[in-house]
Scaffold this motif. Structure first.
Motif, PDB file in Angstrom:
ATOM      1  N   MET A   3       0.771  -1.356  -0.087  1.00  0.00           N
ATOM      2  CA  MET A   3       0.054   0.015  -0.039  1.00  0.00           C
ATOM      3  C   MET A   3       0.770   1.440   0.036  1.00  0.00           C
ATOM      4  SD  MET A   3      -3.211   0.770   2.574  1.00  0.00           S
ATOM      5  CE  MET A   3      -4.093  -0.781   2.329  1.00  0.00           C
ATOM      6  N   ILE A   4       1.944   1.259   0.748  1.00  0.00           N
ATOM      7  CA  ILE A   4       3.010   2.411   0.847  1.00  0.00           C
ATOM      8  C   ILE A   4       2.927   3.088  -0.645  1.00  0.00           C
ATOM      9  CG2 ILE A   4       5.074   3.401   1.561  1.00  0.00           C
ATOM     10  CD1 ILE A   4       4.718   1.493   4.033  1.00  0.00           C
ATOM     11  N   PRO A   5       3.670   2.341  -1.401  1.00  0.00           N
ATOM     12  CA  PRO A   5       3.936   2.927  -2.515  1.00  0.00           C
ATOM     13  C   PRO A   5       2.786   3.094  -3.602  1.00  0.00           C
ATOM     14  CG  PRO A   5       4.822   0.872  -2.775  1.00  0.00           C
ATOM     15  CD  PRO A   5       4.237   1.084  -1.206  1.00  0.00           C
ATOM     16  N   SER A   6       1.724   2.125  -3.531  1.00  0.00           N
ATOM     17  CA  SER A   6       0.803   2.147  -4.605  1.00  0.00           C
ATOM     18  C   SER A   6      -0.589   3.203  -4.235  1.00  0.00           C
ATOM     19  CB  SER A   6       0.305   0.782  -4.970  1.00  0.00           C
ATOM     20  OG  SER A   6      -0.197   0.176  -3.690  1.00  0.00           O
ATOM     21  N   LEU A   7      -0.648   3.798  -3.067  1.00  0.00           N
ATOM     22  CA  LEU A   7      -1.914   4.294  -2.527  1.00  0.00           C
ATOM     23  C   LEU A   7      -1.528   5.745  -2.561  1.00  0.00           C
ATOM     24  CD1 LEU A   7      -4.962   4.131  -1.772  1.00  0.00           C
ATOM     25  CD2 LEU A   7      -4.010   4.231   0.374  1.00  0.00           C
ATOM     26  N   PRO A   8      -2.015   6.793  -3.465  1.00  0.00           N
ATOM     27  CA  PRO A   8      -1.842   8.018  -3.564  1.00  0.00           C
ATOM     28  C   PRO A   8      -2.664   8.882  -2.440  1.00  0.00           C
ATOM     29  CG  PRO A   8      -2.718   7.583  -5.463  1.00  0.00           C
ATOM     30  CD  PRO A   8      -2.716   6.259  -4.873  1.00  0.00           C
ATOM     31  N   LEU A   9      -2.215   9.144  -1.311  1.00  0.00           N
ATOM     32  CA  LEU A   9      -2.820   9.645  -0.240  1.00  0.00           C
ATOM     33  C   LEU A   9      -3.676  10.886  -0.747  1.00  0.00           C
ATOM     34  CD1 LEU A   9      -0.804   9.083   2.824  1.00  0.00           C
ATOM     35  CD2 LEU A   9      -2.932   7.948   2.174  1.00  0.00           C
ATOM     36  N   GLU A  10      -3.380  11.773  -1.869  1.00  0.00           N
ATOM     37  CA  GLU A  10      -4.153  12.773  -2.384  1.00  0.00           C
ATOM     38  C   GLU A  10      -5.381  12.581  -2.856  1.00  0.00           C
ATOM     39  OE1 GLU A  10      -0.839  11.789  -4.451  1.00  0.00           O
ATOM     40  OE2 GLU A  10      -0.123  12.621  -2.401  1.00  0.00           O
ATOM     41  N   ILE A  11      -5.586  11.278  -3.369  1.00  0.00           N
ATOM     42  CA  ILE A  11      -6.741  10.842  -3.967  1.00  0.00           C
ATOM     43  C   ILE A  11      -7.846  10.631  -2.461  1.00  0.00           C
ATOM     44  CG2 ILE A  11      -8.144   9.058  -4.888  1.00  0.00           C
ATOM     45  CD1 ILE A  11      -5.918   8.517  -6.779  1.00  0.00           C
ATOM     46  N   VAL A  12      -7.161  10.252  -1.554  1.00  0.00           N
ATOM     47  CA  VAL A  12      -7.959  10.213  -0.228  1.00  0.00           C
ATOM     48  C   VAL A  12      -8.345  11.467   0.360  1.00  0.00           C
ATOM     49  CG1 VAL A  12      -7.891   9.198   2.225  1.00  0.00           C
ATOM     50  CG2 VAL A  12      -6.870   7.962   0.378  1.00  0.00           C
ATOM     51  N   GLU A  13      -7.430  12.380   0.294  1.00  0.00           N
ATOM     52  CA  GLU A  13      -7.716  13.651   0.609  1.00  0.00           C
ATOM     53  C   GLU A  13      -8.777  14.446  -0.128  1.00  0.00           C
ATOM     54  OE1 GLU A  13      -7.123  16.063   3.392  1.00  0.00           O
ATOM     55  OE2 GLU A  13      -5.404  14.504   3.180  1.00  0.00           O
ATOM     56  N   SER A  14      -8.654  14.222  -1.401  1.00  0.00           N
ATOM     57  CA  SER A  14      -9.606  15.024  -2.337  1.00  0.00           C
ATOM     58  C   SER A  14     -10.875  14.421  -2.043  1.00  0.00           C
ATOM     59  CB  SER A  14      -9.140  14.932  -3.771  1.00  0.00           C
ATOM     60  OG  SER A  14      -9.261  13.579  -4.150  1.00  0.00           O
ATOM     61  N   ALA A  15     -11.088  13.030  -1.801  1.00  0.00           N
ATOM     62  CA  ALA A  15     -12.532  12.523  -1.517  1.00  0.00           C
ATOM     63  C   ALA A  15     -13.084  12.941  -0.061  1.00  0.00           C
ATOM     64  CB  ALA A  15     -12.341  10.894  -1.458  1.00  0.00           C
ATOM     65  N   ARG A  16     -12.072  13.215   0.753  1.00  0.00           N
ATOM     66  CA  ARG A  16     -12.454  13.927   2.152  1.00  0.00           C
ATOM     67  C   ARG A  16     -13.253  15.015   1.764  1.00  0.00           C
ATOM     68  NH1 ARG A  16      -7.266  12.650   5.695  1.00  0.00           N
ATOM     69  NH2 ARG A  16      -8.080  10.334   5.828  1.00  0.00           N
ATOM     70  N   VAL A  17     -12.309  15.842   0.848  1.00  0.00           N
ATOM     71  CA  VAL A  17     -12.744  17.323   0.537  1.00  0.00           C
ATOM     72  C   VAL A  17     -14.268  17.339   0.059  1.00  0.00           C
ATOM     73  CG1 VAL A  17     -12.147  19.300  -0.824  1.00  0.00           C
ATOM     74  CG2 VAL A  17     -10.602  18.248   0.367  1.00  0.00           C
ATOM     75  N   ASP A  18     -14.617  16.314  -0.994  1.00  0.00           N
ATOM     76  CA  ASP A  18     -15.721  16.076  -1.266  1.00  0.00           C
ATOM     77  C   ASP A  18     -16.666  15.442  -0.286  1.00  0.00           C
ATOM     78  OD1 ASP A  18     -14.744  16.742  -3.771  1.00  0.00           O
ATOM     79  OD2 ASP A  18     -14.613  14.828  -4.467  1.00  0.00           O
ATOM     80  N   GLY A  19     -16.395  15.383   1.047  1.00  0.00           N
ATOM     81  CA  GLY A  19     -17.385  15.002   2.015  1.00  0.00           C
ATOM     82  C   GLY A  19     -17.681  13.600   2.039  1.00  0.00           C
TER      83      GLY A  19
END
Lengths: 319, 286
Positions: free
Chosen positions: B169-185
């Protein structure tokens, strides 16, 4: 503001690990502690659950450690593991050298890998019963083959000879695991920086030199890892010795796990003694695990050191 | 490549021939026991007694199957169903919860994270067999022997799979995507199920295969927990083939053995490429 945000998210870290922690506490930690406690009690007899602590707490441990069948079991486990592991690592290394060398392109490597690994995935219980059928006396494929080619005059009883019983169990273990070890080692070699091999090639190293002076030292960590995980697996050998000849003949293939099973679930149901034996094995395994840990630490440490040296060198150059 | 590959000295022809001979020898060694098993499954007792080793299949497959069924102890279908329930259940538990635990370790910063990861590492090497006496006693007390749950639920805590999933998971999961999903609520749990799980699918598939096969092949724990014949798994069924009633039914025993590993043959020949790649991936996790 920023701080509060991270705080609120850290909650989910705890939340998402709850299933693991709960399952861990119920199915791992509790049984381990329970086993340890049973080791100090008088719990025995079929379907018994009540127990009392012994006045002499280490009695079960003493009984196990001085029992000749446990010692035989431990010796057998180690001997069978060594007889299987030496050829396993030798052939795995040999195939690794051949399959990764630029000097010989062996065709059908994919096929060989698939076939060599196949026994590993098959049920060990089935394999054990299959080998018993293959080496049975007097009629079996092996005896048929050996007499047909005139290697032996009359069928050999593999099941009563202590040596052949041990060798066959070790062979099954070898046969099931050499392919796995080979694939692990090949992936290790593919992970080595190819520039090192190029440099060796340019410097005119022979294949043997490249293999022994470069490949093996670079594989050191993976080799150690393989050795120790294989050792822990070997210390837990159960299915094959149990179903091949059930520890026989005359305890020649009795391993520690077969011993534990026989103590607890056969004969007089000595749960306490089996628990003590399990704890002794757990200590042996824990020592091996710590060895693995140390190995990883050393590797990580040397990585950090290398990086630091590299940075220092860079600094020197720029200055 | 900085140097010319064509300049690499090749091994001489006799050496290469020797290599092929050794490789073919080992390939035969790996396959032969299974070939003998399958061929003998189609032969009757008399034929096996005359020549136990043969490459020529005979026509007694069905009669061997009848013998196997007539003895009333070996039930490959029942064993198959039981093993299937246990292996699928434990694989789903192991894969889903290991990914969830790995996500907790990778995506969030929490105080006990380091300590928790050390715990996972510490139990990486401990095999379940050494805890079996306490496990059995516990299950016996709460009347859970002859139940499949004690063989399925422990998979929720699979330290080695958590370790693998974290490394993947460490190299293959971009946390930015998680972050943007969070922003979307998006709720955290929904993020995991709808964004993280699809991204982890390749790792989950390989780990799933290994978990399934390991569970399918397990003998020790099922053997001590399942005492009711109706609950026997495939590997326990195999041990029945050693019994006296099959002593003279050579062909039937070979057929029984074949049936117990038939599903594994099918899985292996369909997925061998992925399985080999998965083994290699597991080896470089260090």
């Amino acid at each position: 503001m920023e701080k509060r945000k991270t705080f609120s998210y850290s909650r989910y870290g705890y939340l998402f690990s709850i299933p693991f922690v709960v399952a861990f506490l119920i199915f791992w930690l509790y049984p381990i502690l329970y086993t340890a406690i049973i080791g100090f009690t008088d719990l025995k007899g079929i379907s018994a659950t009540k127990f009392h602590f012994l006045s002499e707490p280490f009695k079960n441990f003493k009984t196990v450690l001085t029992s000749s069948s446990f010692r035989t079991a431990l010796r057998n486990t180690v001997v069978i593991w060594i007889i299987n592991f030496i050829p396993q690592i030798v052939f795995a290394l040999l195939f690794t050298a051949w399959f990764t060398s630029p000097r010989c392109k062996i065709r059908g490597q994919g096929f060989f890998k698939i076939v060599f690994y196949m026994p590993n995935i098959m049920t060990a219980a089935t394999v054990a019963v299959l080998f018993q059928a293959l080496f049975a006396y007097p009629t079996s494929p092996m005896n048929d083959l050996l007499t047909k080619f005139g290697i032996i005059a009359s069928p050999f009883n593999f099941e009563v000879s202590k040596t052949s019983a041990k060798l066959i169990v070790a062979f099954i273990q070898f046969w099931m695991w050499y392919g796995y070890t080979m694939i692990i080692l090949i992936s290790g070699v593919l992970g080595i920086n190819p520039e090192i091999f190029e440099a060796a090639e340019i410097d005119g190293c022979t294949s043997a030199q490249t293999f022994f002076r470069i490949t093996i030292p670079c594989l050191r960590t993976i080799l150690l890892y393989t050795t120790i995980t294989a050792m822990i697996g070997g210390l837990n050998m159960y299915d094959i010795p149990r179903l091949y000849l059930n520890g026989g003949p005359d305890n020649a293939t009795l391993t520690t796990n077969v011993y534990i099973y026989n103590q607890a679930f056969a004969g007089s149901y000595l749960y306490n003694r089996a628990a003590a034996a399990s704890m002794i094995m757990l200590i042996i395994i824990a020592v091996c695990s710590i060895a693995v840990f140390q190995m990883y630490k050393e590797k990580d440490q040397s990585k950090v050191d290398r990086k630091r040296r590299h940075l220092a060198a860079k600094k020197e150059v720029t200055e | 490549m900085k140097y010319n590959l064509s300049k690499v000295k090749r091994v001489s022809k006799p050496v290469l021939a020797l290599m092929y001979i050794v490789c073919i020898f080992f390939a035969i060694l790996s396959l032969l026991p299974f070939i003998v098993m399958i061929v003998n499954a189609t032969r009757n007792t008399y034929q096996v007694q005359q020549h136990a080793f043969s490459f020529v299949p005979s026509k007694y497959l069905l009669s061997n199957l009848k013998i196997l069924n007539s003895k009333q102890t070996f039930h490959p279908v029942r064993g198959f169903i039981n093993s299937m329930i246990i292996s699928s259940g434990s694989t789903i538990c192991a894969v889903y919860f290991s990914t969830l635990t790995a996500y907790a370790l990778v995506a969030y910063t929490w105080k006990l994270r380091g300590a928790f990861f050390s715990l996972v590492l510490a139990f990486l090497m401990i095999p379940m067999q050494v805890t079996s006496i306490g496990f059995y006693q516990m299950m016996y007390r709460i009347h859970m022997t002859n139940n499949f749950l004690p063989l399925i639920l422990p998979a929720i805590a699979s330290p080695s799979m958590v370790f693998f999933m974290r490394q993947y998971m460490i190299p293959s999961l971009p946390l930015e995507i998680v972050e943007s999903a969070r922003v979307d609520g998006c709720h955290e749990f929904r993020i995991f199920n709808q964004i993280v799980i699809p991204m982890m699918k390749p790792a989950m598939a390989t780990q799933g295969i290994f978990s399934f096969v390991a569970s399918w092949n397990q003998l020790f724990l099922p053997q001590i927990l399942l005492t009711n014949k109706k609950r026997y798994t495939m590997p326990i069924m195999v041990s029945l083939l050693k019994g006296d009633i099959y002593k003279t039914e050579y062909g039937a025993v070979y057929l029984g053995l074949t049936l117990t590993i038939l599903p594994l043959f099918v899985v292996y020949f369909l997925l061998s490429k992925y399985i080999i790649a998965g083994v290699a991936l597991g080896g470089v996790k260090g």
